[in-house]
Design a protein around this motif. Sequence first.
Motif, PDB file in Angstrom:
ATOM      1  N   LEU A  12       0.373   7.840   1.170  1.00  0.00           N
ATOM      2  CA  LEU A  12      -0.634   7.137   1.972  1.00  0.00           C
ATOM      3  C   LEU A  12      -0.453   5.628   1.891  1.00  0.00           C
ATOM      4  O   LEU A  12      -0.552   4.922   2.899  1.00  0.00           O
ATOM      5  CB  LEU A  12      -2.041   7.532   1.517  1.00  0.00           C
ATOM      6  CG  LEU A  12      -2.467   8.942   1.869  1.00  0.00           C
ATOM      7  CD1 LEU A  12      -3.799   9.258   1.210  1.00  0.00           C
ATOM      8  CD2 LEU A  12      -2.560   9.118   3.359  1.00  0.00           C
ATOM      9  N   GLU A  13      -0.190   5.116   0.699  1.00  0.00           N
ATOM     10  CA  GLU A  13       0.021   3.681   0.534  1.00  0.00           C
ATOM     11  C   GLU A  13       1.247   3.235   1.321  1.00  0.00           C
ATOM     12  O   GLU A  13       1.221   2.195   1.982  1.00  0.00           O
ATOM     13  CB  GLU A  13       0.201   3.352  -0.945  1.00  0.00           C
ATOM     14  CG  GLU A  13       0.323   1.879  -1.213  1.00  0.00           C
ATOM     15  CD  GLU A  13       0.449   1.569  -2.694  1.00  0.00           C
ATOM     16  OE1 GLU A  13       0.862   0.447  -3.002  1.00  0.00           O
ATOM     17  OE2 GLU A  13       0.145   2.445  -3.526  1.00  0.00           O
ATOM     18  N   TRP A  14       2.312   4.011   1.289  1.00  0.00           N
ATOM     19  CA  TRP A  14       3.536   3.668   2.011  1.00  0.00           C
ATOM     20  C   TRP A  14       3.288   3.649   3.511  1.00  0.00           C
ATOM     21  O   TRP A  14       3.742   2.750   4.208  1.00  0.00           O
ATOM     22  CB  TRP A  14       4.637   4.660   1.663  1.00  0.00           C
ATOM     23  CG  TRP A  14       5.930   4.339   2.338  1.00  0.00           C
ATOM     24  CD1 TRP A  14       6.852   3.421   1.952  1.00  0.00           C
ATOM     25  CD2 TRP A  14       6.428   4.931   3.537  1.00  0.00           C
ATOM     26  NE1 TRP A  14       7.891   3.409   2.816  1.00  0.00           N
ATOM     27  CE2 TRP A  14       7.667   4.329   3.820  1.00  0.00           C
ATOM     28  CE3 TRP A  14       5.952   5.914   4.394  1.00  0.00           C
ATOM     29  CZ2 TRP A  14       8.426   4.674   4.919  1.00  0.00           C
ATOM     30  CZ3 TRP A  14       6.710   6.256   5.493  1.00  0.00           C
ATOM     31  CH2 TRP A  14       7.929   5.647   5.747  1.00  0.00           C
ATOM     32  N   THR A  15       2.531   4.626   4.022  1.00  0.00           N
ATOM     33  CA  THR A  15       2.265   4.650   5.459  1.00  0.00           C
ATOM     34  C   THR A  15       1.393   3.481   5.883  1.00  0.00           C
ATOM     35  O   THR A  15       1.567   2.940   6.974  1.00  0.00           O
ATOM     36  CB  THR A  15       1.612   5.975   5.891  1.00  0.00           C
ATOM     37  OG1 THR A  15       0.429   6.190   5.142  1.00  0.00           O
ATOM     38  CG2 THR A  15       2.551   7.137   5.723  1.00  0.00           C
ATOM     39  N   HIS A  16       0.481   3.055   5.032  1.00  0.00           N
ATOM     40  CA  HIS A  16      -0.343   1.887   5.357  1.00  0.00           C
ATOM     41  C   HIS A  16       0.497   0.618   5.333  1.00  0.00           C
ATOM     42  O   HIS A  16       0.299  -0.274   6.159  1.00  0.00           O
ATOM     43  CB  HIS A  16      -1.515   1.748   4.379  1.00  0.00           C
ATOM     44  CG  HIS A  16      -2.577   2.764   4.586  1.00  0.00           C
ATOM     45  ND1 HIS A  16      -3.443   2.757   5.654  1.00  0.00           N
ATOM     46  CD2 HIS A  16      -2.919   3.851   3.858  1.00  0.00           C
ATOM     47  CE1 HIS A  16      -4.268   3.777   5.581  1.00  0.00           C
ATOM     48  NE2 HIS A  16      -3.964   4.470   4.488  1.00  0.00           N
ATOM     49  N   MET A  17       1.427   0.521   4.404  1.00  0.00           N
ATOM     50  CA  MET A  17       2.261  -0.679   4.288  1.00  0.00           C
ATOM     51  C   MET A  17       3.264  -0.784   5.425  1.00  0.00           C
ATOM     52  O   MET A  17       3.628  -1.886   5.830  1.00  0.00           O
ATOM     53  CB  MET A  17       3.002  -0.678   2.945  1.00  0.00           C
ATOM     54  CG  MET A  17       2.091  -0.909   1.759  1.00  0.00           C
ATOM     55  SD  MET A  17       2.883  -0.701   0.149  1.00  0.00           S
ATOM     56  CE  MET A  17       4.454  -1.430   0.348  1.00  0.00           C
ATOM     57  N   ASN A  19       2.893   0.486   8.535  1.00  0.00           N
ATOM     58  CA  ASN A  19       2.252   0.693   9.825  1.00  0.00           C
ATOM     59  C   ASN A  19       2.599  -0.466  10.758  1.00  0.00           C
ATOM     60  O   ASN A  19       2.206  -1.606  10.509  1.00  0.00           O
ATOM     61  CB  ASN A  19       0.740   0.797   9.633  1.00  0.00           C
ATOM     62  CG  ASN A  19       0.018   1.102  10.920  1.00  0.00           C
ATOM     63  OD1 ASN A  19       0.617   1.244  11.975  1.00  0.00           O
ATOM     64  ND2 ASN A  19      -1.297   1.214  10.832  1.00  0.00           N
ATOM     65  N   GLY A  23      -3.319  -3.002  10.368  1.00  0.00           N
ATOM     66  CA  GLY A  23      -4.268  -2.144   9.666  1.00  0.00           C
ATOM     67  C   GLY A  23      -5.190  -2.998   8.844  1.00  0.00           C
ATOM     68  O   GLY A  23      -5.190  -4.223   8.922  1.00  0.00           O
ATOM     69  N   LYS A  24      -5.974  -2.350   8.057  1.00  0.00           N
ATOM     70  CA  LYS A  24      -6.908  -3.070   7.217  1.00  0.00           C
ATOM     71  C   LYS A  24      -6.156  -3.709   6.057  1.00  0.00           C
ATOM     72  O   LYS A  24      -5.317  -3.068   5.435  1.00  0.00           O
ATOM     73  CB  LYS A  24      -7.972  -2.108   6.673  1.00  0.00           C
ATOM     74  CG  LYS A  24      -8.822  -1.486   7.752  1.00  0.00           C
ATOM     75  CD  LYS A  24      -9.819  -0.521   7.162  1.00  0.00           C
ATOM     76  CE  LYS A  24     -10.609   0.149   8.263  1.00  0.00           C
ATOM     77  NZ  LYS A  24     -11.497   1.171   7.735  1.00  0.00           N
ATOM     78  N   GLY A  26      -5.361  -4.848   2.372  1.00  0.00           N
ATOM     79  CA  GLY A  26      -5.709  -4.222   1.099  1.00  0.00           C
ATOM     80  C   GLY A  26      -6.719  -5.073   0.344  1.00  0.00           C
ATOM     81  O   GLY A  26      -6.546  -6.264   0.169  1.00  0.00           O
ATOM     82  N   LYS A  29     -10.341  -1.553  -4.040  1.00  0.00           N
ATOM     83  CA  LYS A  29     -10.629  -0.176  -3.676  1.00  0.00           C
ATOM     84  C   LYS A  29     -11.527   0.458  -4.717  1.00  0.00           C
ATOM     85  O   LYS A  29     -11.348   0.264  -5.905  1.00  0.00           O
ATOM     86  CB  LYS A  29      -9.333   0.629  -3.579  1.00  0.00           C
ATOM     87  CG  LYS A  29      -8.404   0.117  -2.497  1.00  0.00           C
ATOM     88  CD  LYS A  29      -7.143   0.942  -2.433  1.00  0.00           C
ATOM     89  CE  LYS A  29      -6.217   0.401  -1.381  1.00  0.00           C
ATOM     90  NZ  LYS A  29      -4.952   1.124  -1.340  1.00  0.00           N
TER      91      LYS A  29
END
Length: 51
Positions: A12-17, A19, A23-24, A26, A29
């Motif tokens: 999940l972290e990799w897909t957010h990075m 994207n 995105g939002k 970081g 959290k």
Amino acid sequence: MPELFLAMDAKLEWTHMTNPFGGKPGGKKEKPKPSTVAAKLRQALTGRQAA
């Protein structure tokens, strides 16, 4: 199970990075609730949205 959770968090972290649409950013959290984690795990393994 801990290895599975770590792998899913990393994915999940990799897909957010990576994207391309942004995105939002970081931020701090909060620790997710166990029920939320269980629902996300169930959704990832079954491919279904939560009801």
